[in-house]
Design a protein around this motif. Sequence first.
Motif, PDB file in Angstrom:
ATOM      1  N   PRO A 260       0.835  -1.203   0.000  1.00  0.00           N
ATOM      2  CA  PRO A 260       0.000   0.000   0.000  1.00  0.00           C
ATOM      3  C   PRO A 260       0.868   1.251   0.000  1.00  0.00           C
ATOM      4  O   PRO A 260       2.005   1.219   0.486  1.00  0.00           O
ATOM      5  CB  PRO A 260      -0.796  -0.123   1.299  1.00  0.00           C
ATOM      6  CG  PRO A 260      -0.063  -1.101   2.126  1.00  0.00           C
ATOM      7  CD  PRO A 260       0.641  -2.019   1.194  1.00  0.00           C
ATOM      8  N   PRO A 261       0.365   2.354  -0.552  1.00  0.00           N
ATOM      9  CA  PRO A 261       1.131   3.595  -0.598  1.00  0.00           C
ATOM     10  C   PRO A 261       1.616   3.991   0.790  1.00  0.00           C
ATOM     11  O   PRO A 261       0.969   3.702   1.791  1.00  0.00           O
ATOM     12  CB  PRO A 261       0.126   4.620  -1.117  1.00  0.00           C
ATOM     13  CG  PRO A 261      -0.875   3.832  -1.844  1.00  0.00           C
ATOM     14  CD  PRO A 261      -0.939   2.501  -1.200  1.00  0.00           C
ATOM     15  N   LYS A 262       2.772   4.620   0.837  1.00  0.00           N
ATOM     16  CA  LYS A 262       3.340   5.173   2.064  1.00  0.00           C
ATOM     17  C   LYS A 262       3.789   4.102   3.053  1.00  0.00           C
ATOM     18  O   LYS A 262       4.111   4.403   4.190  1.00  0.00           O
ATOM     19  CB  LYS A 262       2.352   6.116   2.751  1.00  0.00           C
ATOM     20  CG  LYS A 262       2.067   7.367   1.959  1.00  0.00           C
ATOM     21  CD  LYS A 262       2.211   8.578   2.834  1.00  0.00           C
ATOM     22  CE  LYS A 262       2.449   9.808   2.009  1.00  0.00           C
ATOM     23  NZ  LYS A 262       3.000  10.895   2.759  1.00  0.00           N
ATOM     24  N   SER A 263       3.770   2.826   2.657  1.00  0.00           N
ATOM     25  CA  SER A 263       4.291   1.825   3.577  1.00  0.00           C
ATOM     26  C   SER A 263       5.772   1.637   3.286  1.00  0.00           C
ATOM     27  O   SER A 263       6.246   1.974   2.205  1.00  0.00           O
ATOM     28  CB  SER A 263       3.551   0.508   3.380  1.00  0.00           C
ATOM     29  OG  SER A 263       3.673   0.108   2.039  1.00  0.00           O
ATOM     30  N   ARG A 264       6.491   1.094   4.265  1.00  0.00           N
ATOM     31  CA  ARG A 264       7.930   0.901   4.081  1.00  0.00           C
ATOM     32  C   ARG A 264       8.178  -0.158   3.019  1.00  0.00           C
ATOM     33  O   ARG A 264       7.485  -1.150   2.937  1.00  0.00           O
ATOM     34  CB  ARG A 264       8.565   0.458   5.397  1.00  0.00           C
ATOM     35  CG  ARG A 264       8.597   1.536   6.443  1.00  0.00           C
ATOM     36  CD  ARG A 264       9.262   0.986   7.689  1.00  0.00           C
ATOM     37  NE  ARG A 264      10.622   0.551   7.386  1.00  0.00           N
ATOM     38  CZ  ARG A 264      11.700   1.270   7.588  1.00  0.00           C
ATOM     39  NH1 ARG A 264      11.598   2.456   8.115  1.00  0.00           N
ATOM     40  NH2 ARG A 264      12.887   0.817   7.284  1.00  0.00           N
ATOM     41  N   LEU A 265       9.189   0.082   2.189  1.00  0.00           N
ATOM     42  CA  LEU A 265       9.528  -0.879   1.150  1.00  0.00           C
ATOM     43  C   LEU A 265      10.488  -1.911   1.698  1.00  0.00           C
ATOM     44  O   LEU A 265      11.217  -1.646   2.649  1.00  0.00           O
ATOM     45  CB  LEU A 265      10.212  -0.152  -0.012  1.00  0.00           C
ATOM     46  CG  LEU A 265       9.380   0.913  -0.717  1.00  0.00           C
ATOM     47  CD1 LEU A 265      10.276   1.775  -1.568  1.00  0.00           C
ATOM     48  CD2 LEU A 265       8.317   0.261  -1.562  1.00  0.00           C
ATOM     49  N   THR A 266      10.490  -3.098   1.076  1.00  0.00           N
ATOM     50  CA  THR A 266      11.512  -4.071   1.454  1.00  0.00           C
ATOM     51  C   THR A 266      12.829  -3.634   0.828  1.00  0.00           C
ATOM     52  O   THR A 266      12.867  -3.234  -0.331  1.00  0.00           O
ATOM     53  CB  THR A 266      11.168  -5.471   0.931  1.00  0.00           C
ATOM     54  OG1 THR A 266      10.358  -5.305  -0.204  1.00  0.00           O
ATOM     55  CG2 THR A 266      10.466  -6.285   1.980  1.00  0.00           C
ATOM     56  N   THR A 267      13.892  -3.698   1.578  1.00  0.00           N
ATOM     57  CA  THR A 267      15.179  -3.267   1.040  1.00  0.00           C
ATOM     58  C   THR A 267      16.200  -4.371   1.220  1.00  0.00           C
ATOM     59  O   THR A 267      15.990  -5.308   1.982  1.00  0.00           O
ATOM     60  CB  THR A 267      15.710  -2.030   1.775  1.00  0.00           C
ATOM     61  OG1 THR A 267      15.857  -2.358   3.158  1.00  0.00           O
ATOM     62  CG2 THR A 267      14.764  -0.864   1.632  1.00  0.00           C
TER      63      THR A 267
ATOM     64  N   ALA C 199      15.264   2.482  -2.305  1.00  0.00           N
ATOM     65  CA  ALA C 199      14.235   1.996  -1.393  1.00  0.00           C
ATOM     66  C   ALA C 199      14.586   2.340   0.042  1.00  0.00           C
ATOM     67  O   ALA C 199      13.721   2.729   0.837  1.00  0.00           O
ATOM     68  CB  ALA C 199      14.065   0.491  -1.565  1.00  0.00           C
ATOM     69  N   ASN C 203      12.321   4.697   2.511  1.00  0.00           N
ATOM     70  CA  ASN C 203      11.907   4.294   3.850  1.00  0.00           C
ATOM     71  C   ASN C 203      12.319   5.322   4.888  1.00  0.00           C
ATOM     72  O   ASN C 203      11.540   5.667   5.776  1.00  0.00           O
ATOM     73  CB  ASN C 203      12.522   2.937   4.207  1.00  0.00           C
ATOM     74  CG  ASN C 203      11.799   1.793   3.526  1.00  0.00           C
ATOM     75  OD1 ASN C 203      10.739   2.005   2.927  1.00  0.00           O
ATOM     76  ND2 ASN C 203      12.367   0.608   3.599  1.00  0.00           N
ATOM     77  N   LEU C 206      10.078   8.300   4.686  1.00  0.00           N
ATOM     78  CA  LEU C 206       8.755   7.992   5.242  1.00  0.00           C
ATOM     79  C   LEU C 206       8.803   7.989   6.771  1.00  0.00           C
ATOM     80  O   LEU C 206       7.924   8.542   7.436  1.00  0.00           O
ATOM     81  CB  LEU C 206       8.272   6.633   4.724  1.00  0.00           C
ATOM     82  CG  LEU C 206       7.825   6.594   3.249  1.00  0.00           C
ATOM     83  CD1 LEU C 206       7.618   5.156   2.796  1.00  0.00           C
ATOM     84  CD2 LEU C 206       6.560   7.409   3.043  1.00  0.00           C
ATOM     85  N   HIS C 228       3.923   5.820  -4.865  1.00  0.00           N
ATOM     86  CA  HIS C 228       4.071   5.180  -3.566  1.00  0.00           C
ATOM     87  C   HIS C 228       4.225   6.200  -2.443  1.00  0.00           C
ATOM     88  O   HIS C 228       3.804   5.982  -1.322  1.00  0.00           O
ATOM     89  CB  HIS C 228       5.302   4.269  -3.579  1.00  0.00           C
ATOM     90  CG  HIS C 228       5.467   3.481  -2.312  1.00  0.00           C
ATOM     91  ND1 HIS C 228       4.738   2.348  -2.068  1.00  0.00           N
ATOM     92  CD2 HIS C 228       6.235   3.688  -1.219  1.00  0.00           C
ATOM     93  CE1 HIS C 228       5.067   1.872  -0.886  1.00  0.00           C
ATOM     94  NE2 HIS C 228       5.976   2.663  -0.349  1.00  0.00           N
TER      95      HIS C 228
END
Lengths: 316, 283, 286
Positions: A260-267, C199, C203, C206, C228
């Motif tokens: 979902p938008p604004k959630s942390r991405l996997t890095t 990414a 993070n 954010l 995003h």
Amino acid sequence: MILSVKNLSIEIDGKPAVRGLTFYVAAGEVLGVVGESGCGKSMVNMALMGLLPDGVNASAEQMEACSVDLLRAGPRDWRALRGGKMAMIFQNPMSALNPCLTVERQLKESVLQARTGMSRASARAEALRLLDRVGIAHAGARLKSYPHELSGGMAQRIMIAMAVASAPQLMIADEPTTALDVTVQAQILQLLEEIRRDTGMALILVSHDIGVIEQCAHRVQVMYSGQIVESGDVGEVIASPCHPYTRGLVAAQPGRSGLPPKSRLTTIDGSVIPITEEVEGCRFRLRCSRTDHRCEQPQRMRRAAANSYRESRCHW
Amino acid sequence: MQARIAIGFRLMPGGWGNIGFLVLVSLLLLGFIAPLLLDLSPYRISAELLAPPSWNPLSVPVLGTDDLGRDMFARLVYGARCSLGIGFVVVAVSLVIGVGLGLLAGVYGGWLDALIMRLVDLLMCLPSILLAIVIVAVLGSGLGNAIVAVTIIGIPRFVRVVRSMTIQEMQKTYVMAAFASGSSRLRVLWSEVLPNCVPPVIVQAALGFSDAILEIAALGFLGLGAKPPVAEWGAMLADARPFIESHPLLVVMPGACILLTVLSFNLVGDALRDRLDPKLARL
Amino acid sequence: MSLVNMPGAGANEVVLRVENLCKVFRLPGAHGQAFKALNQLNLAVTRGRTLAVVGESGSGKSTMAQLVMKLQRPSAGRVSLRLDSGMRDIADLPARELYRKIQMVFQDPYASLNPRQRIWRIVSAPLCNYERLSRDERQQHALHYLQQVGLGEAQLHAFPHMLSGGQRQRVNIARALATKPEILILDEPLSALDVSVQAQIINLLLDLQRDLGLTYIFISHDLAVVRHFADQVLVMKSGDMVEWGDVDQVLENPAHVYTRQLLQSVPGRLIDLPVRTQSASVVADG
């Protein structure tokens, strides 16, 4: 095979950098090479073109392009190859063009290099035809321009025109669209695809952008720290990556993660290991989220399935 | 202590520059320490005129005496002191003025830049030694005025380097970032621009040193700089001219000193340029 | 046009407002041609939200950032900023006050750090414009902000060239945070970074927004990231506003041809090609 490379290793000042690359390119095929900066992808291109700088040495069991043995090629063979059956375009078209010479001078130079003995007048006609081929309007007027009068996209088109002047069988495009705007990038990628379809040349497309590779390439090989860690059909590799690095790269893209938008991405944690640093076992081990004792052994490429050319350098 | 030594090594410019560096250090030691340890006087007159060198460090006129019976070794040692000292003063003053003018020209541009740069062009359009002669002619001859003249001649090199560095630096994103965090122009100049001008300025200073020494010597030789009996290499050269055929060593020795010093500074300057110019090569 | 219709305006408090902002450059020469870098830009940014400004090179997005940061003078129009005393025109604000409220992260993490300064000096430099600090205090402050962006003591005394691209961009962000601003202008902060590092920085941004309640103006050409990361989006082309609205609206249902063209140019299958339908977002011209 237009290009086949077996166990290509490159050393920088005696330290191993690129470690045992084995790959091939078939005629008319687009091979995508994905990797982050410092993974050695540009160095491999330079080795293929015989342009490695001093202090950087390549060795291989086999390296053959357009039926020429690159390992035994002398300076004359290389010159014939570079202006002939092989061509290369670069990331920054502006710095690849000579700022002091007109487009005409530079383009005619490539034409004459490819067809020795051609008259000046027919070289000019050929240059016009090439500009037309790469989609440049008012070709006659453009011939008189200097590079600084061109936009980035236009300059890259001219680089492509110079590259296809000799009707190459293999073109290496090293991040050809990284310096360009998205809409221009789309046009350039489309142009490359058209030329490939018309001439049947093979293309090695190097990019850090998985999107670009997905759109243009047939096969992809993912490089990490001087090794190929995964290779296979583009669609398959991106849809279901086998190697944890590929998985991380794909998941790190916000549009692809499905989050979902604004959630942390996997890095992928940490940063790339310097290419010349020695690591015991798997080179991705220190950044990998799933490791066991087997990872302490050097990993070899494994087939994903018996009848597939899909390979991954991971034992899981 | 080890850190000190390490810093000492970092000052070494590398390559041929190291040789120049060592020569300069020994000249400095000779010029400033030897007079404290040994009983040397450049003015004391002995009865032995034009004595040949003994070449023996233990017997007194090591390098012989000149036409007035003065100890050549002492005069050369004091000459080193004089040349290096003057060189230092000249470079220091012209550096400060030159860097200041260069910053002003680079930052403010416009008519100020035009004015400063035309003045610099004016200074550079004559061979430096001619210009020095003109300035000394206006101010009157003498060591002090010679120093002033050579200082003025030394300014342009710094202005040009610093101006072009400043113009480049002002375009950099980190300078914009400094403005964007509320820094005043003065602060940006001081903490962002100036430190980045240091390497080329150091190189220019080393080369400026050698030019200054050469010019002071030339003025001395022409009788426009140091006046007898001051021990200055250029003046010594001029004094010894009548004896060039009978006692060539009297001319060769101060000449060799000038050559050695200027060569050493040039070696150091070139080595520093190689080392400092490819910007972050060895920070 | 009424202020309610400005991009970014909503029920929440507006912290930055741009009205009729224009910038004309005159090309060199006596009769140099005038070149409109920015034409009649209007926007409003809401506290704690992210407004993305999207466009290609020459669209005027970086000019806008520099005008808002007062690094250039506008040819017309004004930018106002919410202070405790209400909205104030930044033209009347002294630099010290302005840069306490608003800071910028630059595009190129290599060019935006002075290569000859150590990291602690770079990060604490903005503070020195506000108070007199000893070397120890500067290092303490620098460490605090470095820790906020996921770096630590190891980087405190390093020079920029010893850090990776991602680390440098973190240093850039730490420097921008040092004056405790409320608004951050992020000028293509990801475009020079590798994908996996991008990414990480997304993070970080954010997290910072959530923890510190920051307001972002996010300049980008990457629509996948914008979708995003941002709440609202403003699409620009050659100095003009083309389209604006909530991210979902604009990117799912682009009303303007140019927006659609941008979306179609995104390589690969990062964004599903939008269906051509009438959208609820506002279109500036045709």
